[in-house]
Design a protein around this motif. Sequence first.
Motif, short mmCIF file in Angstrom:
data_model
loop_
_atom_site.label_atom_id
_atom_site.label_comp_id
_atom_site.label_asym_id
_atom_site.label_seq_id
_atom_site.Cartn_x
_atom_site.Cartn_y
_atom_site.Cartn_z
N LEU A 162 5.35 14.75 -45.50
CA LEU A 162 6.25 14.92 -44.33
C LEU A 162 6.19 16.15 -43.59
O LEU A 162 6.21 16.21 -42.44
N VAL A 174 6.27 5.64 -41.43
CA VAL A 174 6.73 5.65 -42.76
C VAL A 174 7.97 4.82 -42.92
O VAL A 174 8.93 5.03 -42.18
N TYR A 253 13.51 9.44 -36.76
CA TYR A 253 14.06 8.48 -37.72
C TYR A 253 14.83 7.36 -37.10
O TYR A 253 15.52 7.42 -36.28
N LEU A 280 10.04 7.43 -38.91
CA LEU A 280 10.35 7.00 -40.24
C LEU A 280 11.23 5.67 -39.99
O LEU A 280 12.33 6.02 -39.19
#
Length: 644
Positions: A162, A174, A253, A280
């Motif tokens: 990461l 991810v 995110y 992610l």
Amino acid sequence: MEITPGPLLRMIDSPDDLKKLSREQLHQVCDELRQYIIDVVSVYGGHFAASLGVVELSVALHYIYNTPYDQLVWDVGHQAYGHKILTGRRDNFITNRKYKGLSGFPKRSESEYDTFGVGHSSTSISAALGMAMAAKYKNENRKSVAIIGDGAMTAGMAFEALNHAGVADADMLVILNDNCMSIDPNVGALKEYLTDISTSHTYNKLRDDVWNMLGKLPVGKNFSRDMASKLETSVKGMVSKSSNLFESLKIRYFGPIDGHNITKLVDTLKDLRNIPGPKLLHIVTVKGKGYALAEKDQTKWHAPGLFDKVTGEIYKKTFETPQPPKYQDVFGHTIVELAEKNAKIMGITPAMPSGSSLKIMMEKMPDRAFDVGICEQHAATLSAGLATQGLRVFCNIYSSFTQRAYDQVVHDIAIQKLPVVMCLDRAGLVGEDGPTHHGAYDIPFFRCIPNMIISAPMNEQELRNLMYTAQLDSNEYPFVIRYPRGEGVMPQWKTPFEAITVGKGRKLKDGEEIAILSLGHPGNFATAAIRELKTAGINPAHYDMRFVKPLDEALLHEVFGKYQKVVTVEDGTVVGGFGSAILEFMSRHGYHAQVKMLGIPDRIVEHGTLKELHRECGYDAAAIAETVKEMMKDSVKFNTLIAG
């Protein structure tokens, strides 16, 4: 038993067939896929709960992404059954984990859809990042997706990947599959951090409101990408301080979202596929989803064996007489017994408390036994740190996973000569889990390290005595005890403790002309072979060496002074292993004998039952007997018996 897939699933031979279905039909596909996994695993065995938890994700990924051109990397692989079924292996799925059948894990040589072979955890982000960087270098519009569980995310390697991904400017997604489980319940601060995100009602409500306002994730119809990104980031910063972990690494995110809502998954993945750069997606799932008993007891149903899918009864073999215990259970009960007498004893395991049976000590002595998560390197150095303070640490790691802690054993334990007890469970061939899990290499890679003691018990009594010996104050060295997966040979295994002289083997039987030297559990194969050879008039000697480092040189001088033919037997690779150590001794002292080494050959051994693999590798009882007969062909006495 014939198992028939549902009407939609039976038409899916590739992701192209899946893409022909409407979005409304995906719910039925998920139901049929989940039922098919339950049907097959209940009858044929395998891992269970993990794949049930990602049925919707498996369907959504292959529905949205252009696989295999777009590359999916599954981590660990327990969760990839749905992926396999959707990618042309449905009809062969009944051979999963069977000898010569499908692998229980993604495997590059098995399918072009298996982009990366896995078995050990926490490798997916690194591998997918490598693929994404290669695509960028070659100017390919290829997408890379890593699917990693929250348990696997605890490993240092995942954070290393990461950390790099945030600055690599590669197009990678991810997917963090958050179910609070690996095999056992997850531990550590990361688990609590993810729980904080997924249960923050304020954060989730505001996040959903923002997404609805923007129209479609992640960019609203009337907003620029930059404006949307700033608004989304400000909301995250306002309502949840902990939500900044991934974004602080420059990874966008998204989430958390319900990992069992196929419609939401499809919409989200469709949008994310068009966003460049590292990102992610946090999804929340239930391990064992769709099978109530597996949802309730996820550890038990990780790999339950054969079971009645209706009643949930897990089939167990029944015996009229007491049976030997598993070596892991002997370890689990013995360490508690020793710890009750020795306050210095501590227990450490990296995420395998049930598999190693350290869970027994964790329940009875929670302040002295710890699951540290999927981080073998940390487990080894933590054990070293405890040992510097005079504690006697039993660090229990599967042999194949110990490979990941090699530097720590060398640098932090051996060089400093700290008496950490490395208990290597699943040493040797492990069966259906296959080459990623075979404990084939620990003897060579530990044997070359100074200050190491390396031992292997032939039975339960020997395991207890080695554990007792290793924790004595008189032991000043790192002490390896390797033992296999499965049952031992002693139903009445709880014997009194006896100290063993380090480096001292034992002669089990005198013989004529030929000697068998065994290390560890395969000594029982040799004992069975000797019984068979007796009927052929052959009388081998048998020595249980116990230690491969240091070797019992007095015993070996006796062997080579008396026998011109020697067979070595070990449950490890023959390259640099126990047999090699015997040959080195023979050469060093000028002996000349015919030596045949039996063990794991110098090749990758695939999966199968232990009996099948021992036979294939040529060191079961029958193979030992055949080897002895072959070596005795030029024996005058043997040929006289045959002629008679």
